[in-house]
Design a protein around this motif. Structure first.
Motif, PDB file in Angstrom:
ATOM      1  N   HIS A  82       0.840  -1.204   0.000  1.00  0.00           N
ATOM      2  CA  HIS A  82       0.000   0.000   0.000  1.00  0.00           C
ATOM      3  C   HIS A  82       0.871   1.248   0.000  1.00  0.00           C
ATOM      4  O   HIS A  82       0.610   2.197  -0.762  1.00  0.00           O
ATOM      5  CB  HIS A  82      -0.922  -0.006   1.215  1.00  0.00           C
ATOM      6  CG  HIS A  82      -1.763   1.225   1.323  1.00  0.00           C
ATOM      7  ND1 HIS A  82      -2.978   1.361   0.668  1.00  0.00           N
ATOM      8  CD2 HIS A  82      -1.557   2.406   1.974  1.00  0.00           C
ATOM      9  CE1 HIS A  82      -3.480   2.546   0.914  1.00  0.00           C
ATOM     10  NE2 HIS A  82      -2.639   3.197   1.716  1.00  0.00           N
ATOM     11  N   ARG A  84       3.977   1.507  -0.997  1.00  0.00           N
ATOM     12  CA  ARG A  84       4.673   1.551  -2.296  1.00  0.00           C
ATOM     13  C   ARG A  84       3.803   2.181  -3.368  1.00  0.00           C
ATOM     14  O   ARG A  84       4.235   3.081  -4.100  1.00  0.00           O
ATOM     15  CB  ARG A  84       5.041   0.121  -2.690  1.00  0.00           C
ATOM     16  CG  ARG A  84       5.651  -0.035  -4.070  1.00  0.00           C
ATOM     17  CD  ARG A  84       5.490  -1.476  -4.540  1.00  0.00           C
ATOM     18  NE  ARG A  84       4.082  -1.774  -4.823  1.00  0.00           N
ATOM     19  CZ  ARG A  84       3.583  -3.006  -4.869  1.00  0.00           C
ATOM     20  NH1 ARG A  84       4.354  -4.059  -4.612  1.00  0.00           N
ATOM     21  NH2 ARG A  84       2.305  -3.196  -5.159  1.00  0.00           N
ATOM     22  N   ASP A  85       2.555   1.733  -3.460  1.00  0.00           N
ATOM     23  CA  ASP A  85       1.671   2.230  -4.505  1.00  0.00           C
ATOM     24  C   ASP A  85       1.225   3.659  -4.235  1.00  0.00           C
ATOM     25  O   ASP A  85       1.038   4.448  -5.170  1.00  0.00           O
ATOM     26  CB  ASP A  85       0.443   1.320  -4.629  1.00  0.00           C
ATOM     27  CG  ASP A  85       0.801  -0.075  -5.113  1.00  0.00           C
ATOM     28  OD1 ASP A  85       1.896  -0.232  -5.701  1.00  0.00           O
ATOM     29  OD2 ASP A  85       0.006  -1.000  -4.891  1.00  0.00           O
ATOM     30  N   GLY A  88       4.662   5.651  -4.719  1.00  0.00           N
ATOM     31  CA  GLY A  88       5.320   5.417  -5.999  1.00  0.00           C
ATOM     32  C   GLY A  88       6.807   5.185  -5.877  1.00  0.00           C
ATOM     33  O   GLY A  88       7.584   5.612  -6.749  1.00  0.00           O
ATOM     34  N   THR A 109       8.324  -2.515  -7.684  1.00  0.00           N
ATOM     35  CA  THR A 109       7.665  -2.824  -8.953  1.00  0.00           C
ATOM     36  C   THR A 109       8.714  -2.766 -10.055  1.00  0.00           C
ATOM     37  O   THR A 109       9.796  -2.190  -9.857  1.00  0.00           O
ATOM     38  CB  THR A 109       6.545  -1.815  -9.269  1.00  0.00           C
ATOM     39  OG1 THR A 109       7.129  -0.506  -9.423  1.00  0.00           O
ATOM     40  CG2 THR A 109       5.494  -1.774  -8.155  1.00  0.00           C
TER      41      THR A 109
END
Length: 241
Positions: A82, A84-85, A88, A109
């Motif tokens: 969470h 990370r997203d 970013g 990612t």
């Protein structure tokens, strides 16, 4: 297999044990079948028998403990994903345990890859934000013990040069403030780490960015601090992993 699992689940529901006849009745098994399976489960260590009552054995308790650990790891991984997203950036979670820096989980990612561990993170805590953040949470004796085992070494032209310089830097990191490093561990990378202290355990969450995005570092770590505040309960679970 399914019948044996039914028996294990039924035994688990009886904190003070249960006799074979009761277990057979509750699982819907014929008594001879139940007896056979119970004997097998006792032999394999999944059950133990005391005074005619059956209890979970050590093997079953190990399975239960392993399952709980996996669930905690999954919860922490979800929290990191969470963050990370949301921000970013690659996100890292690490702890200082039994005198060692342990990176417990990394979430990245293909578009935002984590830093490659080209030099052992445990041995190079002086050079990366994760290590500096963890060492800053230790007392002076524990820091010196760590540096006696893992002396400062130059990894890049930007790495801190000696123990004394590192110790001075660690002392300047105020409690609950982030530690930052710029190309000290890996050229082309900047990192920041925030302290997480649960009881007496030192832990940290960190992020990394390409050095050409260094202007994003402080805003990103401020967002990470806010995210950690929201997910601290989930992250703290891993202290017991």
């Amino acid at each position: 297999m399914q019948r044996a699992m039914r028996l294990l689940e039924t035994v688990a529901g009886h904190e003070y044990g249960a006799p074979a006849k009761q277990l057979a009745r509750e699982t819907g098994l014929a008594l001879p079948t139940a007896y056979h399976l119970l004997r097998t489960l006792v032999h394999e260590g999944y059950l133990r028998r005391e005074k005619g009552l059956f209890f979970l054995g050590e093997a079953a308790e190990r399975l239960s403990s392993s399952g709980a650990k996996q669930k905690r790891r999954s919860t922490v991984a979800d929290a990191l994903a969470h963050c990370r997203d949301s921000i970013g950036v690659p996100v890292y979670y690490a702890m200082y345990r039994e005198g060692e820096i342990e990176v417990m989980c990394v979430s990245d990612t293909p578009g935002n890859p984590a830093v490659e561990e080209w030099a052992d993170f445990r041995e190079t805590g002086h050079a990366h934000a994760i290590g500096q953040c963890l060492l800053s949470q230790l007392d002076e004796e524990a820091r010196r013990d760590h540096l006696d085992r893992y002396p400062v070494q130059s990894l890049t032209p930007y790495t801190v040069r000696d123990d004394r310089s590192l110790l001075r830097r660690l002392e300047r990191i105020r409690r609950m403030e982030p530690a930052t490093e710029r190309q000290e561990y890996a050229l082309g990378t900047v990192c920041a780490a925030i302290p997480i202290t649960v009881g007496t355990t030192a832990a940290t969450m960190a992020l990394s960015l390409p050095s050409h995005q260094a202007d994003r570092l402080l805003p990103a770590v401020q967002r990470l601090q806010r995210e950690v505040g929201r997910h601290l309960g989930s992250i703290a679970l891993s202290i017991s992993i």
